[in-house]
Design a protein around this motif. Structure first.
Motif, short mmCIF file in Angstrom:
data_model
loop_
_atom_site.label_atom_id
_atom_site.label_comp_id
_atom_site.label_asym_id
_atom_site.label_seq_id
_atom_site.Cartn_x
_atom_site.Cartn_y
_atom_site.Cartn_z
N ALA A 86 11.76 122.34 7.39
CA ALA A 86 12.15 123.38 6.45
C ALA A 86 12.51 122.85 5.07
N THR A 87 12.77 121.54 4.94
CA THR A 87 13.13 121.08 3.59
C THR A 87 12.18 120.05 3.05
N SER A 88 11.08 119.77 3.77
CA SER A 88 10.29 118.61 3.35
C SER A 88 9.65 118.79 1.99
N ALA A 89 9.41 120.06 1.59
CA ALA A 89 8.66 120.22 0.34
C ALA A 89 9.57 120.34 -0.88
N LEU A 90 10.85 120.08 -0.69
CA LEU A 90 11.77 120.34 -1.81
C LEU A 90 12.18 119.07 -2.53
N ASP A 91 12.62 119.24 -3.79
CA ASP A 91 13.15 118.07 -4.48
C ASP A 91 14.62 117.90 -4.06
N ASN A 92 15.23 116.77 -4.45
CA ASN A 92 16.56 116.45 -3.92
C ASN A 92 17.59 117.52 -4.17
N GLU A 93 17.58 118.07 -5.40
CA GLU A 93 18.58 119.08 -5.77
C GLU A 93 18.51 120.25 -4.80
N SER A 94 17.30 120.87 -4.72
CA SER A 94 17.16 122.07 -3.87
C SER A 94 17.43 121.71 -2.43
N GLU A 95 17.03 120.50 -2.05
CA GLU A 95 17.16 120.16 -0.64
C GLU A 95 18.61 120.25 -0.19
N LYS A 96 19.51 119.76 -1.05
CA LYS A 96 20.92 119.78 -0.67
C LYS A 96 21.39 121.22 -0.42
N VAL A 97 21.01 122.10 -1.36
CA VAL A 97 21.46 123.50 -1.25
C VAL A 97 20.92 124.13 0.03
N VAL A 98 19.60 123.94 0.26
CA VAL A 98 18.96 124.55 1.41
C VAL A 98 19.54 123.95 2.69
N GLN A 99 19.76 122.63 2.67
CA GLN A 99 20.27 121.96 3.86
C GLN A 99 21.64 122.55 4.22
N HIS A 100 22.42 122.81 3.19
CA HIS A 100 23.74 123.39 3.41
C HIS A 100 23.60 124.76 4.08
N HIS A 147 10.29 115.26 9.01
CA HIS A 147 9.73 113.98 8.62
C HIS A 147 10.81 113.15 7.95
N ARG A 148 11.62 113.84 7.12
CA ARG A 148 12.69 113.12 6.44
C ARG A 148 13.83 112.95 7.42
N LEU A 149 14.10 111.72 7.83
CA LEU A 149 15.06 111.52 8.91
C LEU A 149 16.50 111.76 8.45
N SER A 150 16.71 111.66 7.14
CA SER A 150 18.09 111.82 6.67
C SER A 150 18.61 113.21 7.01
N THR A 151 17.70 114.17 7.15
CA THR A 151 18.16 115.55 7.35
C THR A 151 18.62 115.80 8.78
N ILE A 152 18.32 114.89 9.71
CA ILE A 152 18.63 115.22 11.10
C ILE A 152 19.57 114.21 11.74
N GLN A 153 20.25 113.40 10.88
CA GLN A 153 21.08 112.35 11.47
C GLN A 153 22.16 112.93 12.37
N ASN A 154 22.65 114.13 12.05
CA ASN A 154 23.75 114.65 12.86
C ASN A 154 23.32 115.65 13.92
#
Length: 1258
Positions: free
Chosen positions: A1183-1197, A1213-1220
């Motif tokens: 759900a966040t792979s196509a976003l830039d860092n700024e948007s990703e944080k907001v969406v991730q939240h 694909h981005r492993l940082s998003t699923i560490q928890n």
């Protein structure tokens, strides 16, 4: 009355031209001269054209001559010499019996003579012109394609590729239509017109003028008719276009529609838009028939006027006027005025051809600045590979204002590996393109081994360069041929050697067909890494002195990248290699690293030197975190080289839905298997409109009676002059003329009725069919949409055109058929009463008349289809060449493509030459046969009249009724092709309507538990996509997920992550094993209920062309959603404040596919939409792979908020998003390799550990 048929044709032509004119854009007023369009004709062509024109002029004279002979015959019959009953007249007869028979035979021979002329010259005019057109078109196609391939790349930058391909097909087809038999027919019509008028004025100028007086009215109503039809047609199209847009939007995002259960909502939206199209359609049907009726009214009025005036001229004793003169003049004038109408469309097609030729010839004449085919220039024996840029400045011709390179200076020694790095837009790729001489620099020059590359022969020079670019282009053929494109004379050993060097040999040998595996269109059957390695092999086979790698690994996932990287390092040994890279990790060990910014060299040196400088390179490197990688490099052994699984799934290939070769070749077979659809089945669809159909049919029957009545009156007029009593004659003439006018009125009324009733019935039918078809499509299962034949384009075409064709075969066609049947039936009955012997003779001839008309149509349509197939193949080669022109140029493979193109044209050309003979013969035969039929009929009739077994009046009745009747029938048979189209359309449609989906989203069956906990389990699930049964995506996957937990799927692409999510939504059923919800097999649950428990947020969320509020409400389509609820989920998804800031707040439209919003905004809308469902299970597919860092944080939240208290599956694909995540599952080749939490998996030091490390390198 034959003209009446002509008029219909005239109108169709009118409509055709008008549409043609509307299609031509305004700027297209330039055209080549009438002579210049034939500039590709050689001596033979010119001879053929001249002979063809002469033949058509002679052929045109036949009709007017025939009316002269007809006049002679009527005089002959009415003079009374043949009739022995009437003694008063008989005594006037001065000629002897023998003379009489001789005259009869003479007139018959005239007819035969005219027939023979028409036969020979008719054949000549058509076949010669078709032949010469085919020869010239072939030459134009070859020249055009050659010319396109010769152009330099800057020309391609400035022109639209899609437009080029339409040019290649459509424009050249327009030329070939315009310079073929149409020209012969044009000259024939001109000749008939001029000779006809001459005959009229010479024989009787007064009558000629009176008859001509009404033709403006006829012309005007015909023109008005087509005008109305055209404006209404465009209205109808735009009305349907709205509905079509809905259909396209829905079908292209079918997964989203099905996931949110919105089928009913969309069907309603579609049907709503169909209503407008229906109303316009009914108007169009009425308008066209009103004017058609008017044309017939004026026609019959003209007959009345002409005969009334003609008889009064004869009665007032005007010198030289007999009934024969009246007939001869009348028919000559009518024929010639009809010819104007008939000539117009041919003239139009010629003008269109001239317009089309303008653009084509312009391209053919364009001289490129860098000629790919040039033979001049220096060809050095061998090239060392020392490259130097001296003060090179450059801007792209398409964007002249932007300087890309500014006096770039750089020297590259032979055999070095040099890397270009720098921010995007700094000119790295441009420098490389200049080195390939795809462009020439504006200032300065580039030398190779001290020679300016402009002085070298282009082809020879390019053959020493190998290029591998970011997105390698493969051609739709086998792997072997793709590698062969690197060099013509390459042996199989060399191919294998290159494949081994490129690390491609192993995966190629795993395919069942090894090197003969088809790669699919644009290489769609191969994964990214495989394509890259084939492209590397292709570059190596050239054995290049200079190897250019333009971001060759940037599009790959980590695992493929290391394999390809290894292949590249192997490849660059002993060659001058230039690498353009964004990922700095790939170029650390280059001999020289050059940083370029704003088109100039900023610094150069090795990795270590540049890091020490702490300049631009250092900052780029820091941004990419290479340092951390350095320390880890030692800890991390090189990942084991494993092939990525052959192309991931079908679902991915929907993105590549430009259908691949295989599917295109397989389509024809599928078509044949459709069952035949009977006429009755089509008519049954119109059942509920039966009152309309009945009334329309009555009107048609009424219309069918007009012609038989006409033939009786016509015969009476001709033969009333046997009587010498002037007052009675005058009285009769007036009555008969009035009857003509009344017939005209009947025609008018019946046409208007037909338009009204049939039009209504037809449009209602179209609307009903579209609704049914759309509904049937939406309820198919996803596997059906995966099938290449059911791509969005094909389905929208079915809705738009197939259904319109079915309507064409039903209502109004029925009218025409009824009308003709009535007409023919009555004609035959009347004729049998008047003279049965002659009727039988003509009835024997009539089928032949009808048949020739059919043969002609059949021949033309049959060949047209064959041509289409061949030209489609040629077009495909051309398209492929033009789309990938850079690749072809850098591989110097222009000639290969030219040859392939010519070969496909050759078969089509042979076909056309055959076609010329057949069309010519059919045309000649069908035209000449009319004259022969007249000769036979007349000879036999004269004999019967002489023998006293028939009156002259009877003879004319029979002749007019049946001969013209047969022609009318021939005209109807022309509708047969439309009918066959409708049948094939109907077959497709019924197949669709009757197809039962395996997973029926509409069914009410299955369990609907009261609550859903959210426990999920995969039990030994194996699965392959139905469209690729040979590739297993999941192999015995077993996994259980407890309610409320967050589980993450990771793994390289194609390992089955997204597939398992689609199985949960029950888009597909597993081939083996079960998917369980709370312990119940998904197959036992009600589909709609199951999907209502799940919500998905995917990588590229699909939004619909509606307002923001409607898009969020889309989450639950089972009820009306209140605005408060919408706002509540918008807050939860962290997007409420953004929406409130918009001028229209929640009513802001999001545009097509959500184009008005940024990526992050779309994602958050999709999350709000998912939350509105109140799902028990939340699926997040990248759900966040196509976003830039700024948007990703907001969406991730927003996502973290959304996951609370729900079972959640994350694909990332981005492993940082699923560490928890509570559980991380690593998939590989469709099975679980390892699972655990982030910390546990890192301790394992296996695949997950490598993936994490690989990602922190970037």
């Amino acid at each position: 009355m034959a003209n009446s048929e002509g008029i219909e044709r005239m109108q169709e032509n009118y409509q055709r031209n008008e549409t043609l004119q509307e299609q031509l854009p305004e700027g297209r007023k330039q055209a080549v001269g009438s002579i210049e369009i034939f500039r590709f004709a050689d001596g033979l062509d010119i001879t053929l054209m001249i002979l063809g024109i002469l033949a058509s002029l002679i052929n045109g004279a036949c009709l007017p001559l025939m009316s002269l002979v007809l006049g002679e015959i009527s005089d002959h019959l009415t003079s009374g010499c043949l009739v022995q009953t009437n003694t008063t007249n008989y005594s006037n007869c001065t000629k002897s019996e023998e003379k009489q028979n001789k005259d009869t035979i003479m007139l018959t021979l005239y007819y035969v003579g005219i027939g023979v002329t028409a036969l020979i010259f008719g054949y000549m005019q058509i076949s010669f012109w078709v032949m010469t057109a085919a020869r010239q078109t072939k030459r134009i196609r070859k020249q055009f394609f050659h010319s396109v391939l010769a152009q330099d790349i800057s020309w391609f930058d400035g022109c639209d590729i899609g437009e080029l391909n339409t040019r290649m097909t459509d424009d050249i087809n327009k030329i070939s239509e315009g310079i073929g038999d149409k020209i012969a027919l044009l000259f024939q019509n001109i000749s008939t017109f001029s000779i006809g008028l001459t005959v009229g004025f010479v024989k009787g100028w007064k009558l000629t003028l009176v008859t001509l007086s009404t033709s403006p009215l006829i012309m005007a109503s015909a023109a008005m008719c087509s005008r109305m039809v055209i404006s209404l047609t465009s209205k109808e199209l735009s009305a349907y276009a709205k509905a079509g847009a809905v259909a396209e939007e829905v079908l292209s995002s079918i997964r989203t529609v099905i996931a949110f259960g919105a089928q009913e909502k969309e069907i309603q939206r579609y049907t709503q838009n169909l209503k407008d199209a229906k109303d316009v359609g009914i108007k169009k049907a009425i308008a066209s028939k009103v004017f058609l009726g008017a044309v017939y009214f004026f026609m019959n009025g003209t007959y009345g006027l002409a005969f009334w005036y003609g008889t009064s001229l004869i009665l007032s004793g005007e010198p030289g006027y007999t009934i024969g003169t009246v007939l001869a003049v009348f028919f000559s004038v009518i024929h010639s005025s009809y010819c104007i109408g008939a000539a117009a469309p041919h003239f139009e097609t010629f003008s269109v051809a001239r317009g089309a030729a303008f653009n084509i010839f312009q391209v053919i004449d364009k001289k490129p600045s860098i000629d790919n085919f040039s033979t001049t220039g220096y060809k050095p024996e061998c090239i060392e590979g020392t490259v130097e840029f001296k003060n090179v400045s450059f801007n792209y011709p398409a964007r002249a204002s932007v300087k890309i390179l500014k006096s770039l200076n750089l020297k590259i020694k032979s055999g070095e590996t040099v890397a270009f790095v720098g921010p995007s837009g700094s000119g790295k790729s441009t420098a490389v393109q200049l080195l390939q001489r795809l462009y020439d620099p504006d200032d300065g020059f580039i030398t190779v081994d001290g020679n300016d590359i402009r002085a070298l022969n282009v082809r020879h020079y390019r053959e020493h360069i190998g290029v591998v670019c970011q997105e390698p282009v493969l051609f739709g053929t086998t792997i072997r041929n793709n590698i062969k494109y690197g060099r013509d004379d390459v042996t199989d050993e060399e191919i294998e050697k290159a494949a081994k060097e490129a690390n491609a040999y192993d995966f190629i040998m795993k395919f069942p067909n090894k090197f003969n595996t088809l790669v699919g269109e644009k290489g769609a059957q191969m994964s990214g890494g495989q394509k890259q390695r084939i492209a590397i092999a292709r570059a190596l086979v050239r054995n290049p002195k200079i190897l250019i790698l333009d971001e060759a690994t940037s599009a790959l996932d980590t695992e493929s990248e290391s394999v390809v990287q290894a292949a590249l390092e192997k490849a660059s040994k002993g060659r001058t290699t230039i690498v353009v890279a964004h990922r700095l990790s790939t170029i650390r060990n280059a001999d020289l690293i050059v940083t370029i910014k704003d088109g100039t060299v900023v610094e150069k040196g090795t990795h270590a030197e540049l890091m020490a400088k702490q300049g631009l390179y250092y900052s780029l490197a820091m941004a990419q975190d290479i340092k951390k990688a350095d320390e880890q490099m030692d800890a991390m052994t090189h990942p084991t080289e494993r092939n990525t699984s052959p192309v991931s799934l079908c679902a991915v290939s929907t993105a590549k839905s430009d259908s691949t070769d295989k599917s295109e070749e397989s389509t024809p077979h599928n078509e044949t298997s459709l069952p035949e659809v009977s006429l009755l089945k089509i008519f049954k669809l119109n059942k509920s409109e039966w009152p309309f159909v009945v009334l329309g049919t009555l009107a048609s029957i009424l219309n069918g009676t007009v012609h038989p009545v006409f033939s009786i009156i016509f015969a009476k007029i001709i033969t009333m002059f046997e009587d010498d009593n002037k007052p009675t004659l005058k009285h009769d003439a007036e009555i008969y003329s009035m009857i003509f006018v009344i017939l005209g009125i009947i025609c008018f009324i019946s046409y208007v009725m037909q338009g009204l009733f049939y039009g209504t019935a037809g449009e209602i039918l179209t609307m009903r069919l579209r609704h049914l078809a759309f509904r049937a499509m939406l309820y198919q299962d996803i596997a059906w949409f995966d099938d290449k034949e059911n791509n969005t384009g094909a389905l929208t075409t079915t809705l738009a055109t197939d259904i319109a064709q079915i309507q064409g075969a039903t209502s109004s066609r029925v009218g025409v058929l009824t009308q003709n049947a009535t007409n023919m039936g009555l004609s035959v009955i009347i004729s049998l009463i008047y003279g049965w012997e002659m009727t039988l003779l003509i009835l024997i001839i009539a089928p032949v008349l009808a048949l020739t008309g059919m043969i002609e149509t059949a021949a033309v349509t049959g060949f047209a289809n064959k041509d289409k197939q061949e030209l489609k193949r040629a077009g495909k080669i051309a398209t492929e060449a033009v789309e990938n022109i850079r690749t072809i140029v850098s591989l110097t493979r222009e000639k290969v493509f030219e040859q392939m193109y010519e070969e496909t044209l050759q078969t089509q050309h042979r076909n056309t030459l055959k076609k010329a003979q057949i069309i010519g013969s059919c045309y000649a035969f069908s035209h000449a046969f009319v004259y022969f039929a007249y000769a036979a009929g007349f000879q036999f009739g004269a004999y019967l009249v002489q023998a006293g077994r028939m009156t002259p009046e009877g003879m004319f009745v029979v002749f007019t009724a049946i001969a013209y009747g047969a022609m009318a029938i021939g005209e109807t048979l022309v509708f047969a092709p439309e009918y066959s189209k409708a049948k094939s359309g109907a077959a497709h449609l019924f197949a669709l309507l009757e197809k039962k989906p395996t997973i029926d989203s509409y069914s009410q069956k299955g369990k609907k538990p009261d609550t859903c906990e959210g426990n999920l389990e995969f039990q030994d699930v194996s699965f392959f996509y139905p469209c690729r049964p040979d590739v297993f995506i999941l192999r015995g996957l077993s996994l259980s997920i407890e309610k409320g937990k967050t589980v993450a799927f990771v793994g390289s692409s194609g390992c089955g992550k997204s597939t398992s999510i689609q199985l949960l939504q029950r888009f597909y059923d597993p081939v083996k094993g079960q998917v369980l919800f709370d312990g119940i097999d998904a197959k036992e649950l009600n589909v709609q209920w199951l999907r209502s428990q799940i919500a998905i947020v995917s990588q590229e969320p699909v939004l619909f062309n509606r307002s923001i509020a409607e898009n969020i409400a889309y989450g639950d389509n089972s009820r009306m959603v209140s605005l408060d609820e919408i706002k509540e989920v918008a807050r939860a998804a962290n997007i409420h404040s953004f929406i409130e800031g918009l001028p229209e707040k929640y009513n802001t439209p999001v545009g097509l596919k959500g184009a008005q919003l940024s990526g992050g905004q779309k994602q958050r809308l999709a999350i709000a939409r998912a939350l509105l469902r109140k799902p028990k299970i939340l699926l997040l597919d990248e759900a966040t792979s196509a976003l830039d860092n700024e948007s990703e944080k907001v969406v991730q939240h927003a996502l973290d908020e959304a996951r609370r208290g729900r079972t959640c599956l994350v694909v990332a694909h981005r492993l940082s998003t699923i560490q928890n995540a509570d559980l991380i599952v690593v998939l590989h080749n469709g099975d679980i390799k390892e699972q655990g939490t982030h910390q546990e998996l890192l301790r394992n030091r296996d695949i997950y550990f490598k993936l994490v490390n690989a990602q922190s390198m970037h």
